[in-house]
Design a protein around this motif. Structure first.
Motif, short mmCIF file in Angstrom:
data_model
loop_
_atom_site.label_atom_id
_atom_site.label_comp_id
_atom_site.label_asym_id
_atom_site.label_seq_id
_atom_site.Cartn_x
_atom_site.Cartn_y
_atom_site.Cartn_z
N SER A 279 0.62 -1.45 -0.08
CA SER A 279 0.22 -0.04 -0.11
C SER A 279 0.89 1.18 0.04
O SER A 279 0.46 2.27 -0.67
CB SER A 279 -0.84 0.21 1.19
OG SER A 279 -1.85 1.22 1.27
N ALA A 280 1.97 1.23 0.69
CA ALA A 280 2.74 2.44 0.88
C ALA A 280 3.49 2.61 -0.54
O ALA A 280 3.92 3.72 -0.90
CB ALA A 280 3.89 2.21 1.86
N PHE A 281 3.71 1.70 -1.09
CA PHE A 281 4.71 1.59 -2.44
C PHE A 281 3.46 2.30 -3.44
O PHE A 281 3.72 3.18 -4.27
CB PHE A 281 4.83 0.28 -2.91
CG PHE A 281 5.26 0.22 -4.44
CD1 PHE A 281 6.73 0.90 -4.83
CD2 PHE A 281 4.70 -0.12 -5.26
CE1 PHE A 281 7.19 0.91 -6.14
CE2 PHE A 281 5.00 -0.24 -6.68
CZ PHE A 281 6.09 0.28 -7.00
N LEU A 282 2.25 1.76 -3.53
CA LEU A 282 1.27 2.23 -4.50
C LEU A 282 1.02 3.89 -3.98
O LEU A 282 0.84 4.55 -4.97
CB LEU A 282 -0.11 1.65 -4.35
CG LEU A 282 0.03 0.23 -4.76
CD1 LEU A 282 -1.17 -0.69 -4.44
CD2 LEU A 282 0.56 0.11 -6.25
N TYR A 283 1.04 3.89 -2.78
CA TYR A 283 0.99 5.51 -2.46
C TYR A 283 2.08 6.24 -3.03
O TYR A 283 1.94 7.41 -3.72
CB TYR A 283 0.81 5.64 -0.81
CG TYR A 283 1.09 7.10 -0.48
CD1 TYR A 283 -0.07 7.98 -0.35
CD2 TYR A 283 2.28 7.52 -0.12
CE1 TYR A 283 -0.03 9.31 0.11
CE2 TYR A 283 2.29 8.91 0.52
CZ TYR A 283 1.19 9.78 0.43
OH TYR A 283 1.42 11.08 1.11
N ALA A 286 1.70 6.86 -6.66
CA ALA A 286 0.54 7.91 -7.02
C ALA A 286 1.27 9.13 -6.84
O ALA A 286 0.77 10.03 -7.87
CB ALA A 286 -0.60 7.64 -6.39
N VAL A 287 2.02 9.40 -5.92
CA VAL A 287 2.61 10.40 -5.46
C VAL A 287 3.78 10.97 -6.68
O VAL A 287 3.53 12.30 -7.12
CB VAL A 287 3.28 10.84 -4.31
CG1 VAL A 287 4.11 11.89 -4.10
CG2 VAL A 287 2.28 10.55 -3.17
N GLN A 288 4.35 10.23 -6.99
CA GLN A 288 5.58 10.50 -8.06
C GLN A 288 4.90 10.41 -9.53
O GLN A 288 5.81 11.06 -10.41
CB GLN A 288 6.61 9.52 -7.83
CG GLN A 288 7.21 9.80 -6.54
CD GLN A 288 8.59 8.75 -6.17
OE1 GLN A 288 9.27 8.76 -7.06
NE2 GLN A 288 8.49 8.21 -5.05
N THR A 289 4.08 10.05 -9.80
CA THR A 289 3.41 9.94 -10.99
C THR A 289 2.63 11.17 -11.63
O THR A 289 1.74 11.66 -10.85
CB THR A 289 2.65 8.43 -11.28
OG1 THR A 289 3.58 7.32 -11.11
CG2 THR A 289 2.25 8.63 -12.91
N MET A 290 3.03 11.64 -12.60
CA MET A 290 2.30 13.18 -13.22
C MET A 290 1.07 12.34 -13.51
O MET A 290 0.68 11.54 -14.41
CB MET A 290 2.90 13.28 -14.40
CG MET A 290 2.15 14.64 -15.10
SD MET A 290 2.92 15.25 -16.58
CE MET A 290 4.43 16.25 -15.94
#
Length: 624
Positions: A279-283, A286-290
């Motif tokens: 879950s932390a990785f997916l978060y 999402a943060v780093q993806t434009m």
């Protein structure tokens, strides 16, 4: 006789040699076991550190560094090794249920270390190009201990950062509480069943337990939520609990039950840790993806730029070079964010004709920004777009190949073990200048003063008052962040080169006196400090932080706190009064307002400075 005697002598000599080899091998084996035991018990002081170390987490955009420290009394430090071991065992017993393994080991290391500071291990973070994360964890000198849910949240934030804040706010109501309870009872019954089945006197109980286990397995195979459970589930739960209570009163081998339960607990913990990491990785992803809509906007504008027959040649007007006007500098790759910064600043300005904005970007975003700011007007303000790669600044930048770097964001975690009985954790977030900021005097050689704005801020009042401030010869007018002081970072700073009580400072809104900057040669000072503190493997992110703090040591003018309210990209707790009175809102943190993960409570402040009726925004479905 001679031959017989000689053969016997040779045989005895051979036996002696073999006996010596065997003894040597046994001795080496014993020594290797002893060394391993010494390290396991923590008796080898060489690898214990209270200074801390930088951790590497490639999944995070915010940089994180941890520094662990111990605050034990003199009486505790003078205790014998025997008493220390007793305290350490007690600490392990207290913390094992809640602390993760790695943090548990670090806490125990702190408790057993008697020195005030030991060398930092070699595992320092690499150059920014090699990773996108750094962090800082320092010692906390204040605060009370905590327990329970708050403790778990702080430990989570120490390891995963703002993901834990987001998870706490978006936690859904549990829909499978009864299902989870059934699973717990099933685990316990499975642990007792093998031991009960071996006792002939308890055949009836064994048969009932087996039947209950089968019933639970059948129900759980068909349902995952409470609403799907059969209507008679309450009776099944009561029956299983009664059977388990009877099993606990039986004379079973506790070691077998304990072993089985531990196996089940380990499996459950492993599964929970896996899902949390996932879950932390997916978060972070999402943060780093434009966002797709922003990528669409950039691409559409770039294509339109090359299709357009408009004269987009940006001539350097007098306004761009006039040092008497109010010049604002924004380093950014985000077209939408830069537009909000400029629009909000201009909307609150009494004399927008005096404002000149310089947006410094890279080649990838240069053409889309150039077209956007050409076709969109911001009252009477002037907007200039610069490509940092075309400015021929390589002669002034000796650290690495020149590229656009945005303000660095750090997560600063404080861990304190106090008297081996309690610990405190707090996490702070700050942002500082990047390498690109130290080229300001070279990028704008004719200007005397500029205001540097991060692209994740918005203005709520006229910023022209910044230009009338008397900074008393200081270079950098910034909002100070006294939750982090340089004394707490002393293990990462050269000795005798700073004041321990000096506060860290924040980027976001900074008034920069370029004339004073040039007098103090701060660009050269920063690059020299980075080179002096860099490791053989390259630059570390802790080096960049240390060099930034030392470069402006004694040259920071403290702006009033009312100028900027920070943390809108991670803190859900800001009240309406604080939001309404701050001159600038700073969305530092991972949850930026243009992301779906942005905090809804603050998004409305940012959205109102967007023209959502714009054709390009509509075509790309830009609607943060």
């Amino acid at each position: 006789m001679k031959g017989g005697y000689g053969g016997s002598s040779y045989s005895l000599a051979t036996k002696r040699r073999w006996k010596g080899l065997v003894m040597a091998v046994l001795g080496l084996v014993f020594l290797s076991m002893l060394v391993s035991l010494v390290f396991l018990l923590g008796l080898h002081n060489g690898f214990l550190s209270s200074a801390g170390y930088a951790t590497e987490d490639p999944s995070s955009a915010t940089k994180h560094l941890r520094v662990y420290d111990q605050h034990s009394s003199a009486e505790t430090r003078n205790q014998s090794k025997r008493h220390q071991s007793t305290h350490v065992d007690d600490l392990i017993r207290r913390l094992v249920p809640s602390l993760p393994k790695t943090l548990r080991e670090n806490s125990v290391t702190e408790a057993k270390n008697e020195t005030d500071g030991l060398p930092i291990p070699a595992e320092l973070p690499k150059l920014r190009q090699k990773r996108n994360n750094t962090g800082l964890a320092v010692t906390d000198d204040a605060g009370k201990g905590f327990r329970g849910a708050d403790e778990s949240e702080k430990l989570c934030e120490l390891k995963y950062g703002s993901y834990c804040l987001w998870r706490r706010e978006h936690r859904e109501k549990m829909k499978d509480a009864v299902v989870k309870r059934m699973k717990d009872l099933l685990y316990v019954s499975r642990a007792y069943y093998p031991s009960i089945a071996k006792l002939p006197a308890f055949d009836k109980l064994s048969h009932e337990m087996k039947q209950n286990i089968q019933d639970f397995e059948r129900v759980l195979s068909e349902t995952t939520t409470d609403k799907d459970l059969p209507p008679q589930i309450g009776k099944k739960l009561a029956k299983m609990e009664a059977v388990i209570a009877r099993a606990k009163s039986c004379p079973v081998d506790c070691n077998n039950v304990d072993k089985k339960l531990r196996q089940l607990v380990d499996l459950t913990e492993d599964e929970a840790n896996f899902h949390r990491k996932q879950s932390a990785f997916l978060y972070q992803l999402a943060v780093q993806t434009m966002p797709k809509s922003l990528h669409c906007l950039t691409m559409r504008l770039t294509v339109e730029y090359f299709r357009s027959s408009l004269d987009l040649g940006q001539s350097l007007s007098e306004k761009v070079l006039n040092p008497d006007l109010h010049h604002y500098v924004i380093f950014s790759r985000n077209l939408l964010a830069s537009s909000v910064v400029i629009n909000s600043t201009v909307q609150h300005a009494e004399e927008s004709e005096k404002q000149v904005f310089h947006v410094v970007t890279d080649r990838e975003n240069y053409f889309s920004m150039k077209l956007w700011f050409f076709i969109n007007k911001y009252r009477e303000a002037t907007v200039q777009v610069l490509n940092i790669e075309d400015l021929k600044l390589n002669n002034h930048y000796r650290l690495a190949p020149l590229h656009l770097s945005l303000p660095e964001e750090f997560r600063v975690s404080f861990l304190r073990v106090d008297k081996l009985s309690s610990y405190q954790i707090r996490t702070e977030y700050l942002s500082i200048f990047s390498h690109s900021h130290y080229l300001l005097p070279k990028i704008f050689p004719t200007l005397k003063k500029v205001v540097v704005l991060d692209d994740d801020i918005l203005a709520q009042r006229d910023l022209s008052d910044l230009w009338s401030l008397d900074m008393g010869g200081k270079v950098n007018g910034a909002v100070q962040f006294c939750a982090v002081k340089l004394g707490q970072l002393k293990n990462y700073l050269p000795r005798n080169s700073f004041s321990e009580n000096s506060c860290a400072w924040m980027s976001g809104v900074n008034i920069i006196d370029l004339s004073r900057w040039r007098e103090h040669n701060l660009t050269e000072t920063f690059q020299r400090l980075v080179q002096e503190m860099s490791t053989e493997e390259g630059l570390s992110e802790t080096t960049a932080l240390s060099a930034s703090m030392l470069t402006f040591q004694g040259l920071v003018y403290a702006l009033d706190d009312s100028w900027m309210l920070s943390g809108l990209g991670l803190n859900y707790g800001h009240d309406e009064d604080a939001l309404g009175t701050a001159a600038v809102l700073h969305f530092n943190g991972n949850m930026k307002p243009w992301l779906e993960l942005g905090i809804p409570k603050y998004k409305s402040y940012w959205r109102k400075f967007l023209n959502l009726q714009n054709q390009f925004l509509s075509d790309c479905n830009v609607n943060p």
